[in-house]
Design an enzyme around this catalytic site. Structure first.
Site, mmCIF file in Angstrom:
data_model
loop_
_atom_site.group_PDB
_atom_site.id
_atom_site.type_symbol
_atom_site.label_atom_id
_atom_site.label_comp_id
_atom_site.label_asym_id
_atom_site.label_seq_id
_atom_site.Cartn_x
_atom_site.Cartn_y
_atom_site.Cartn_z
ATOM 1 N N HIS A 82 0.836 -1.196 0.000
ATOM 2 C CA HIS A 82 0.000 0.000 0.000
ATOM 3 C C HIS A 82 0.867 1.240 0.000
ATOM 4 O O HIS A 82 1.839 1.330 0.748
ATOM 5 C CB HIS A 82 -0.904 0.029 1.245
ATOM 6 C CG HIS A 82 -1.724 1.281 1.316
ATOM 7 N ND1 HIS A 82 -2.885 1.441 0.601
ATOM 8 C CD2 HIS A 82 -1.522 2.443 1.973
ATOM 9 C CE1 HIS A 82 -3.374 2.650 0.833
ATOM 10 N NE2 HIS A 82 -2.568 3.279 1.658
ATOM 11 N N ASP A 161 -15.484 2.083 7.739
ATOM 12 C CA ASP A 161 -14.425 3.038 7.392
ATOM 13 C C ASP A 161 -14.940 4.076 6.405
ATOM 14 O O ASP A 161 -14.648 5.260 6.534
ATOM 15 C CB ASP A 161 -13.213 2.311 6.797
ATOM 16 C CG ASP A 161 -12.186 3.305 6.265
ATOM 17 O OD1 ASP A 161 -11.643 4.076 7.079
ATOM 18 O OD2 ASP A 161 -11.969 3.345 5.039
ATOM 19 N N ARG A 168 -15.245 12.178 9.166
ATOM 20 C CA ARG A 168 -13.996 12.853 9.584
ATOM 21 C C ARG A 168 -13.672 14.010 8.652
ATOM 22 O O ARG A 168 -13.173 15.046 9.080
ATOM 23 C CB ARG A 168 -12.839 11.845 9.596
ATOM 24 C CG ARG A 168 -12.925 10.849 10.754
ATOM 25 C CD ARG A 168 -12.015 9.649 10.518
ATOM 26 N NE ARG A 168 -10.641 10.043 10.271
ATOM 27 C CZ ARG A 168 -9.765 9.347 9.525
ATOM 28 N NH1 ARG A 168 -10.133 8.210 8.975
ATOM 29 N NH2 ARG A 168 -8.550 9.782 9.366
ATOM 30 N N SER A 183 -7.759 3.086 9.499
ATOM 31 C CA SER A 183 -8.511 3.178 8.242
ATOM 32 C C SER A 183 -7.775 2.440 7.123
ATOM 33 O O SER A 183 -8.350 1.591 6.424
ATOM 34 C CB SER A 183 -8.697 4.665 7.887
ATOM 35 O OG SER A 183 -9.088 4.849 6.549
ATOM 36 N N LYS A 187 -8.655 -1.639 5.420
ATOM 37 C CA LYS A 187 -8.943 -1.911 4.004
ATOM 38 C C LYS A 187 -8.029 -3.006 3.440
ATOM 39 O O LYS A 187 -8.454 -3.840 2.653
ATOM 40 C CB LYS A 187 -8.817 -0.618 3.188
ATOM 41 C CG LYS A 187 -10.025 0.304 3.406
ATOM 42 C CD LYS A 187 -9.921 1.600 2.617
ATOM 43 C CE LYS A 187 -9.053 2.595 3.320
ATOM 44 N NZ LYS A 187 -9.578 3.958 3.378
HETATM 45 N N1 URA Z 1 -6.338 7.407 3.640
HETATM 46 C C1 URA Z 1 -7.191 6.502 4.159
HETATM 47 O O1 URA Z 1 -7.473 5.486 3.536
HETATM 48 N N2 URA Z 1 -7.730 6.754 5.362
HETATM 49 C C2 URA Z 1 -7.441 7.848 6.071
HETATM 50 O O2 URA Z 1 -7.972 7.995 7.145
HETATM 51 C C3 URA Z 1 -6.567 8.797 5.515
HETATM 52 C C4 URA Z 1 -6.017 8.537 4.298
#
Ligand code: URA
Ligand code: CA
Length: 434
Positions: A82, A161, A168, A183, A187
């Protein structure tokens, strides 16, 4: 316990239990906890932070809020990479076939991009015929056969999320390390990763502009991964300028082909070898990082990495012969060199605004509905630290419009030339190996 009590507990700096965090995420996902309470909770977390245990619990609660991709039919350790995002980041296109060539299974679920250039799928679609509309069984079979396949986003992954991120965004609580780290990690885990390699970018073009923040985020994610049974490592890399030379979809495919031949930009090659070594090591295909790196260098030299790209593209309907003849990729009508106006040294290439320039040409989407022009983009001819003479090409513009004064203006404004000699920035600022 009522939500109001849990908000208060967090506000007062006490640690929440696993069950309490599960309750919050479950209630928020099913709508029984309203946005206003979750907003207050996010703000309390922003100020109070979270313990290691809370971070791990939040991550897994978000994973469990939706579908989890089951990759158990794929042989071997599924390592996912990632990146926290940047401009002209061609690493995924290089890494997938590169590590596949040494036997690491790459089962990549990917998306389309918003902003500078397309996402990985858009870039791959620059190869005529390539598509990601394959079903799950085909995807699994392809990875078992060729060690690499890419599928579009399927299933309902981490709905908690998605909902929390949107909240947020409008409550000034994006910038919280525990919330960002959980977060991102949720994923990756929901997408089926057994092990995770993170490329955390820092510098002007990065989400984490400050090096200390990038290090803290990287450490937070590595800790979460290792605490929930997914071996995780991180590289902190530079995004004070775009990576490599190419920014644009077909141009980045071309750049990936060059890099897999050992003829790509040095910074891109180096970062791919660093990240790739971690992937090979975590997949248990090598006993040390040094050995992993040698294996990757070997498949670049002997052509197996390039062959893996060809096989991967062809298996998903793409014209694999682009690897031998990149002129089969979409070509832009106008190719224009943008020349330096003065002598000196390149001191700054503002990645964000170079990315915006590429988007204005049509390489990226301004909105979700925009159409991408796969042929267009930019090739940097100079990087930070390079000497330039007036009249040298700074950037080559690939365009399908002839009126691009605004783009030229934007590029000139993004590249600073200094009279004094300038040092190139380091590529890797550090690594975190658990
Ligand atoms: N990227 C994400 O996937 N989540 C966040 O909270 C910030 C950046
Ligand atoms: Ca690039």
């Amino acid at each position: 316990m009522r939500m109001v009590d849990l908000i208060q507990k967090k506000r007062d700096g006490q640690e929440l239990s696993t069950e309490e965090i599960q309750m919050i995420i479950k209630g928020f996902t099913d709508g029984s906890i309203p946005d206003y309470q979750m907003s207050a909770f996010a703000m309390a977390t922003y100020f109070q932070g979270m313990s290691e245990q809370e971070r791990a619990d939040l991550t897994m609660a978000m994973v469990e809020s939706g579908d989890v991709i089951d990759l158990s039919e794929i042989e071997g350790v599924k390592v996912d990479k990632h990146s926290t995002g940047g401009v002209g980041d061609t690493t995924t296109l290089v890494l997938a076939p590169l590590v596949a060539a040494v036997g690491v299974p790459v089962a990549k679920m990917s998306g389309r991009g918003l902003g500078h250039t397309g996402g990985t799928i858009d870039k791959l679609e620059a190869v005529p015929g390539f598509h990601v509309e394959i079903d799950k069984q085909q995807f699994i079979d392809l990875v078992n056969k060729n060690k690499v396949a890419v599928i579009g986003q399927t299933g309902n992954l981490t709905p908690a999320d998605k909902k929390l991120y949107a909240l947020r965004d409008v409550t000034a609580t994006v910038n919280s390390i525990p919330l960002i780290a959980s977060s991102i990690m949720s994923k990756k885990i929901a997408a089926g990763a057994d092990a995770i390699v993170l490329d955390v970018k820092t510098g002007a073009g990065a989400f984490m502009k400050d090096l200390d923040d990038a290090k803290e985020l990287a450490q937070a994610m590595v800790n979460i991964g290792n605490n929930v049974g997914r071996e995780t490592m991180a590289v902190i890399s530079d995004m004070s300028q775009p990576l490599g030379f190419a920014i644009g979809n077909a141009l980045e495919i071309q750049e990936a082909i060059d890099t897999l031949k050992g003829e790509g930009p040095k910074d891109l090659e180096e970062l791919c070898l660093a990240l790739g070594s971690y992937m090979v090591y975590l997949a248990k295909k090598a006993d040390s990082l040094e050995q992993a790196r040698e294996m990757l260098e070997e498949v670049i030299k002997n052509g197996k990495a390039l062959e893996a790209l060809k096989v991967f593209l062809s298996a998903q309907g793409g014209d694999g012969s682009v690897v031998d003849d990149p002129s089969k990729l979409p070509q832009a009508e106008y190719v224009i060199d943008l020349e330096a106006k003065e002598d000196g040294y390149v001191s700054e290439i503002i990645a964000d605004s170079i990315g915006t320039a590429a988007m204005l040409l049509g390489a990226g989407r301004a909105t979700k509905e925009s159409e991408i022009d796969l042929a267009v983009g930019l090739m940097l001819r100079k990087k930070i630290g390079d000497a330039v003479k007036a009249g040298d090409a700074l950037v080559t513009i690939y365009s399908n419009q002839d009126q691009i004064e605004d783009v030229k203006e934007k590029i000139y404004n993004s590249i600073k030339i200094s009279k004094d000699k300038v040092e190139a920035p380091p590529l890797v600022y550090g690594t975190i190996e658990k």
